[in-house]
Design a protein around this motif. Structure first.
Motif, PDB file in Angstrom:
ATOM      1  N   UNK A 431       0.810  -1.205   0.000  1.00 27.66           N
ATOM      2  CA  UNK A 431       0.000   0.000   0.000  1.00 27.66           C
ATOM      3  C   UNK A 431       0.855   1.273   0.000  1.00 27.66           C
ATOM      4  N   UNK A 432       2.127   1.132  -0.370  1.00 25.10           N
ATOM      5  CA  UNK A 432       3.029   2.270  -0.301  1.00 25.10           C
ATOM      6  C   UNK A 432       2.504   3.440  -1.121  1.00 25.10           C
ATOM      7  N   UNK A 433       1.947   3.138  -2.299  1.00 26.94           N
ATOM      8  CA  UNK A 433       1.548   4.215  -3.192  1.00 26.94           C
ATOM      9  C   UNK A 433       0.388   5.027  -2.651  1.00 26.94           C
ATOM     10  N   UNK A 434      -0.374   4.467  -1.714  1.00 27.68           N
ATOM     11  CA  UNK A 434      -1.550   5.170  -1.234  1.00 27.68           C
ATOM     12  C   UNK A 434      -1.491   5.495   0.253  1.00 27.68           C
ATOM     13  N   UNK A 435      -1.136   4.517   1.062  1.00 27.83           N
ATOM     14  CA  UNK A 435      -1.313   4.665   2.502  1.00 27.83           C
ATOM     15  C   UNK A 435      -0.034   4.940   3.274  1.00 27.83           C
ATOM     16  N   UNK A 442       5.269  16.130   2.450  1.00 26.73           N
ATOM     17  CA  UNK A 442       4.092  16.718   1.820  1.00 26.73           C
ATOM     18  C   UNK A 442       3.499  15.792   0.771  1.00 26.73           C
ATOM     19  N   UNK A 443       2.187  15.751   0.676  1.00 22.23           N
ATOM     20  CA  UNK A 443       1.507  14.942  -0.328  1.00 22.23           C
ATOM     21  C   UNK A 443       0.398  15.774  -0.956  1.00 22.23           C
ATOM     22  N   UNK A 444      -0.034  15.368  -2.128  1.00 29.30           N
ATOM     23  CA  UNK A 444      -1.175  16.010  -2.795  1.00 29.30           C
ATOM     24  C   UNK A 444      -2.337  15.034  -2.741  1.00 29.30           C
ATOM     25  N   UNK A 445      -3.165  15.163  -1.732  1.00 31.54           N
ATOM     26  CA  UNK A 445      -4.243  14.198  -1.528  1.00 31.54           C
ATOM     27  C   UNK A 445      -5.270  14.244  -2.651  1.00 31.54           C
ATOM     28  N   UNK A 449      -6.688  11.013  -4.738  1.00 33.94           N
ATOM     29  CA  UNK A 449      -8.111  10.732  -4.971  1.00 33.94           C
ATOM     30  C   UNK A 449      -8.396  10.661  -6.465  1.00 33.94           C
ATOM     31  N   UNK A 450      -7.818  11.587  -7.209  1.00 32.31           N
ATOM     32  CA  UNK A 450      -8.030  11.609  -8.660  1.00 32.31           C
ATOM     33  C   UNK A 450      -7.545  10.322  -9.318  1.00 32.31           C
ATOM     34  N   UNK A 451      -6.371   9.827  -8.878  1.00 34.40           N
ATOM     35  CA  UNK A 451      -5.837   8.573  -9.437  1.00 34.40           C
ATOM     36  C   UNK A 451      -6.797   7.414  -9.189  1.00 34.40           C
ATOM     37  N   UNK A 452      -7.344   7.344  -7.965  1.00 33.14           N
ATOM     38  CA  UNK A 452      -8.277   6.271  -7.635  1.00 33.14           C
ATOM     39  C   UNK A 452      -9.531   6.344  -8.499  1.00 33.14           C
ATOM     40  N   UNK A 453     -10.072   7.547  -8.616  1.00 32.31           N
ATOM     41  CA  UNK A 453     -11.307   7.735  -9.394  1.00 32.31           C
ATOM     42  C   UNK A 453     -11.081   7.361 -10.853  1.00 32.31           C
ATOM     43  N   UNK A 489     -15.917  15.983 -12.756  1.00 33.32           N
ATOM     44  CA  UNK A 489     -14.994  16.649 -11.818  1.00 33.32           C
ATOM     45  C   UNK A 489     -13.553  16.191 -12.019  1.00 33.32           C
ATOM     46  N   UNK A 490     -13.373  14.882 -12.237  1.00 30.94           N
ATOM     47  CA  UNK A 490     -12.023  14.340 -12.325  1.00 30.94           C
ATOM     48  C   UNK A 490     -11.592  14.075 -13.774  1.00 30.94           C
ATOM     49  N   UNK A 491     -12.405  14.541 -14.734  1.00 31.50           N
ATOM     50  CA  UNK A 491     -12.070  14.416 -16.148  1.00 31.50           C
ATOM     51  C   UNK A 491     -11.725  12.977 -16.517  1.00 31.50           C
TER      52      UNK A 491
END
Length: 493
Positions: A431-435, A442-445, A449-453, A489-491
């Motif tokens: 789960x390194x890439x997400x959790x 710093x992270x861009x949450x 979220x966009x990647x998951x969607x 929203x997430x194109x």
């Protein structure tokens, strides 16, 4: 402790209880009076004019949280529409990780049989019943079953043997060898048969082990080139210094060790089909040389002074996302469009509803042809349920390998659940890439979220054949409008 959720159809006896005010005769109110649940979900095929007063009455009788959903059925005994409604709600509950409790008593026998099928084979539910004579009680269903739902319009392929997951695909592979009762695969077979009659390049995409070479051979065998060679090549195994010789051949003395003329793969496949597997692994310098051959249909063997014409049909296959590779600068866009004329996208095994146990049985039968000890061997119901619960990242190849390992130490007539468990490998969860990202940097949450969607919405739409309502339900969204809003929203492409 997991939340306990009771789910049930509303029956005629329940509706009458609200009018006669005799709750002891009604299965739902009787069950709620004797057992405690965190949540109660009721499905109703009666008009809302009848269900709404009943729900109001029931909420006065109990402190339970009640949710009611209107479901339109073809008839109260139509198995398919009952299945679709029940499976939709049970699937949603499974994603919520709750303890599923099913009340069997209300509704028609068809509804009860579907509850048992789903509760035993797919969702590991506990069962309750209630009657005037016995009252409300939890019941044990004393048998195991395993089944995958198949729409009745899809007919089971008559052939039971397949080489779908063998390391080497049989040379006579045809579309009948592609065992399926899944509508997506059925459609892909139809498209592949159409492509077989056309002299166009074909790109087959799909995860490792999904049967790309099987499709390629079937296309070749159904084409006008069937009497000509089919040459399969793994592009990931090309040594860069020898790639010209491997693909285009060489003349004697062309380089040290070239003791005789040698035909390359294009010459060997002349008149027939060249299957380039792992096409996405080609190095950039090889991509350039291959593009020229595909454009001009000529090759120049190493050490030769003259070009040679070749007549080769190209079928390529890859597990990589080539559009992403183009975006990242690792793959030539002009080469992609040269080979991606007819495109087939093979779904992973975990998305082939109705096929997993069918393939498991066919693969076991196929292996019995090689090992007499496996003749008559079956797969137990509990073992099938474990098979159905797996994600199979290695797809059909992994399924075959697992069955082979399980059969090695199976001493009974049927492969057991324990045999399958021992044959499975424990996979590490990464789960390194997400959790587990370093928050100190710093992270861009929003990007996460966009990647998951963008990853899951296309999968849900593909699985539901473009039906937004079904896709929204698969994703746990309230309705198709919410899904549409997320897409905008997430194109999402």
């Amino acid at each position: 402790m997991a939340e306990k959720t009771l789910i049930s159809w509303i029956g005629e006896t329940d509706l009458r209880a609200a009018i006669s005010d005799v709750p002891s005769d009604a299965p739902i109110s009787s069950t709620l009076a004797n057992f405690t649940f965190d949540r109660v979900i009721l499905l109703c095929s009666y008009p809302e004019t009848r269900s709404a007063p009943y729900i109001e009455w029931l909420m006065r009788q109990t402190s339970h949280t009640i949710e009611c959903y209107q479901e339109t059925l073809v008839t109260p005994v139509d198995y398919e529409s009952i299945f679709q409604a029940a499976d939709k709600h049970l699937s949603s509950l499974k994603r919520s990780n709750v303890d599923i409790c099913i009340l069997l008593s209300p509704g028609t026998p068809a509804m009860q049989s579907i509850w048992i099928l789903l509760g035993k084979a797919k969702y590991s539910a506990s069962f309750y019943r209630s009657s005037k004579e016995q009252g409300a009680e939890e019941v044990n269903i004393p048998f195991e079953i395993s089944a995958e739902y198949t729409p009745p319009a899809i007919k089971l392929n008559s052939k039971q043997l397949t080489q779908l997951s063998n390391d080497g695909v049989i040379s006579s592979a045809a579309f009948e060898n592609i065992i399926t009762q899944n509508p997506i695969i059925q459609r892909l077979k139809q498209q592949a048969e159409i492509l077989a009659k056309r002299e166009v390049p074909i790109l087959i995409q799909g995860e490792t082990g999904t049967g790309k070479e099987l499709f390629a051979r079937a296309i070749h065998n159904a084409s006008s080139r069937v009497d000509k060679p089919f040459i399969a090549v793994n592009c990931g195994a090309f040594p860069s210094e020898l790639v010209d010789s491997i693909l285009f051949g060489h003349k004697k003395g062309a380089f040290t060790g070239a003791s005789a003329d040698r035909q390359g793969y294009f010459q060997q496949a002349n008149g027939g089909t060249l299957f380039l597997d792992e096409f996405g692994e080609l190095e950039p310098n090889v991509q350039v040389r291959l593009l020229r051959v595909l454009q001009e249909s000529v090759i120049t063997p190493v050490g030769a002074t003259k070009e040679e014409s070749v007549d080769v049909r190209i079928i390529t296959a890859t597990h990589r996302n080539l559009m992403q590779a183009i975006h990242d600068g690792f793959f030539r866009e002009d080469l992609f469009y040269r080979v991606a004329v007819g495109v087939l996208l093979l779904p992973p095994l975990r998305e082939r509803e109705g096929d997993i146990t069918l393939l498991a049985e066919a693969l076991l039968m196929d292996m019995s042809k090689e090992d007499a000890a496996l003749v008559g061997k079956e797969i137990s119901a509990k073992a099938k349920n474990i098979i159905l619960s797996q994600q199979w990242p290695g797809n059909i190849r992994e399924l075959r390998s697992t069955l082979l390992r399980a059969s090695l130490w199976s001493n009974e007539d049927a492969i057991s659940a324990n045999d399958i468990k021992q044959a499975l490998f424990d996979r590490p969860h990464n789960n390194t890439s997400l959790l587990n990202r370093d928050i100190s940097q710093g992270i861009d949450i929003q990007n996460i979220i966009s990647d998951l969607v963008r990853h899951y919405i296309p999968k849900a739409l593909a699985h539901s054949n473009g039906n937004k309502s079904k896709a929204a339900d698969l994703l746990g969204l309230k309705n198709y409008q919410t899904l549409t809003n997320w897409i905008d929203k997430y194109d999402v492409k």
